[in-house]
Design a protein around this motif. Structure first.
Motif, PDB file in Angstrom:
ATOM      1  N   SER A  20       0.894  -1.310   0.257  1.00 49.55           N
ATOM      2  CA  SER A  20      -0.104   0.440  -0.117  1.00 49.55           C
ATOM      3  C   SER A  20       0.347   1.285   0.310  1.00 49.55           C
ATOM      4  CB  SER A  20      -0.720  -0.400   1.486  1.00 49.55           C
ATOM      5  OG  SER A  20       0.282   0.189   2.358  1.00 49.55           O
ATOM      6  N   GLU A  76      -5.597  -8.501   3.149  1.00 50.88           N
ATOM      7  CA  GLU A  76      -4.583  -8.783   1.535  1.00 50.88           C
ATOM      8  C   GLU A  76      -3.618  -8.682   2.288  1.00 50.88           C
ATOM      9  OE1 GLU A  76      -6.895  -6.192   1.688  1.00 50.88           O
ATOM     10  OE2 GLU A  76      -8.512  -7.969   0.298  1.00 50.88           O
ATOM     11  N   GLU A  77      -2.943  -7.540   3.091  1.00 50.39           N
ATOM     12  CA  GLU A  77      -1.602  -7.498   3.088  1.00 50.39           C
ATOM     13  C   GLU A  77      -1.497  -7.784   4.180  1.00 50.39           C
ATOM     14  OE1 GLU A  77      -0.102  -3.565   4.662  1.00 50.39           O
ATOM     15  OE2 GLU A  77       0.537  -3.260   2.242  1.00 50.39           O
ATOM     16  N   SER A 108      -8.664 -15.547  -4.789  1.00 49.14           N
ATOM     17  CA  SER A 108      -9.347 -14.237  -3.666  1.00 49.14           C
ATOM     18  C   SER A 108      -8.438 -13.541  -5.157  1.00 49.14           C
ATOM     19  CB  SER A 108      -8.771 -14.569  -2.231  1.00 49.14           C
ATOM     20  OG  SER A 108      -8.322 -12.755  -2.098  1.00 49.14           O
ATOM     21  N   PRO A 109      -8.096 -12.633  -6.241  1.00 46.91           N
ATOM     22  CA  PRO A 109      -7.547 -12.261  -6.581  1.00 46.91           C
ATOM     23  C   PRO A 109      -6.591 -11.097  -6.251  1.00 46.91           C
ATOM     24  CG  PRO A 109      -9.839 -12.257  -7.544  1.00 46.91           C
ATOM     25  CD  PRO A 109      -9.946 -12.569  -6.826  1.00 46.91           C
ATOM     26  N   LYS A 110      -7.291 -10.287  -5.213  1.00 51.51           N
ATOM     27  CA  LYS A 110      -6.616  -9.767  -4.083  1.00 51.51           C
ATOM     28  C   LYS A 110      -4.788 -10.312  -3.369  1.00 51.51           C
ATOM     29  CE  LYS A 110      -8.345  -5.774  -3.006  1.00 51.51           C
ATOM     30  NZ  LYS A 110      -9.207  -4.690  -1.997  1.00 51.51           N
ATOM     31  N   ILE A 111      -5.933 -10.977  -2.795  1.00 54.71           N
ATOM     32  CA  ILE A 111      -5.013 -11.493  -1.908  1.00 54.71           C
ATOM     33  C   ILE A 111      -3.682 -11.956  -2.503  1.00 54.71           C
ATOM     34  CG2 ILE A 111      -3.679 -13.635   0.176  1.00 54.71           C
ATOM     35  CD1 ILE A 111      -7.348 -12.838   1.196  1.00 54.71           C
ATOM     36  N   ALA A 138      -2.757 -11.767  -5.948  1.00 51.55           N
ATOM     37  CA  ALA A 138      -1.914 -10.507  -6.572  1.00 51.55           C
ATOM     38  C   ALA A 138      -0.770  -9.595  -5.286  1.00 51.55           C
ATOM     39  CB  ALA A 138      -2.783  -9.048  -6.820  1.00 51.55           C
ATOM     40  N   ALA A 139      -1.307  -8.804  -4.576  1.00 51.74           N
ATOM     41  CA  ALA A 139      -0.397  -9.115  -2.630  1.00 51.74           C
ATOM     42  C   ALA A 139       0.393 -10.038  -2.886  1.00 51.74           C
ATOM     43  CB  ALA A 139      -1.218  -8.918  -1.976  1.00 51.74           C
TER      44      ALA A 139
END
Length: 218
Positions: free
Chosen positions: A16, A75-76, A131-134, A136-137
């Motif tokens: 972030s 996610e982070e 979970s695309p966000k997790i 991707a992170a």
């Protein structure tokens, strides 16, 4: 598996770009409690989708603000939980391209073994794909830096004359890690013996080293 058991340290992911609030020092004990609280939820079978910041805060015995001062969202946070549960990334010896490649593949072998033995890693890796966000992170802060490190090792090998200069190092990286990934991910019943990294590297380098004019066949 606790953070203390893993032998890893919590690292900033940089996803972030947010910084902790000024004047409020980061507490390793609080971070450890948050990481271990998240691990406990995962060990208890709670899915990633069901884990909220509020639930993590209750389990860890901290306030939500303590989590948001350190991570922008779950996610982070999940990326740091995974990296705490995984074997640490290695330090390269730098003695030769061959030695560095073997160390990199050994780290991949150890992560494969950890994924087989750790319910947390096995379940979370399976859930991350949905979970695309997790995903991707995790890809941006864990997988991609490892890939860049390997590509740089191959480039140095070309510069040092250890590797043919006409080869595509991006493709070569896939060729080197491919056999280990097949065994670690696609063939969970396959052996991951200690000598496997060295066997992979030496087998491939036999056909990739520069050929001198004295040894080149007519």
């Amino acid at each position: 598996m606790s953070l203390a058991d893993s032998g890893s340290t919590v690292r900033d992911t940089g996803v972030s770009g947010e910084q902790p609030v000024r004047g409020r020092p980061r507490s390793e004990a609080v971070e450890r409690a948050i990481i271990e609280g998240t691990m406990k939820l995962l060990e208890d079978g709670v899915s990633l989708a069901e884990i909220s910041i509020e639930r993590i805060a209750r389990t860890a015995g901290v306030g939500k603000a303590a989590i948001y001062r350190r991570w922008s969202g779950k996610e982070e946070l999940f990326v740091d939980v995974l990296r705490a549960a995984e074997p640490q990334d290695p330090e390269l010896p730098g003695t030769s391209m061959r030695d560095d490649l073997i160390v990199l593949l050994e780290a991949l072998r150890l992560r494969g073994l950890a994924n087989r033995s750790s319910a947390i890693l096995h379940n979370v890796h399976a859930q991350m794909k949905s979970s695309p966000k997790i995903w991707a992170a995790y890809h941006n802060t864990a997988i991609e830096p490892r890939r860049r490190m390997a590509v740089e090792v191959l480039r140095r090998g070309q510069d040092n004359g250890e590797l043919r200069a006409d080869l595509d190092v991006e493709l070569l990286n896939d060729i080197f890690v491919g056999p280990m990934l097949v065994r670690a991910v696609m063939r969970p019943d396959a052996d991951l013996p200690e000598e496997l990294p060295e066997r992979i590297v030496d087998t491939l380098l036999d056909g990739l080293r520069p050929v001198s004019s004295a040894t080149r066949q007519p």
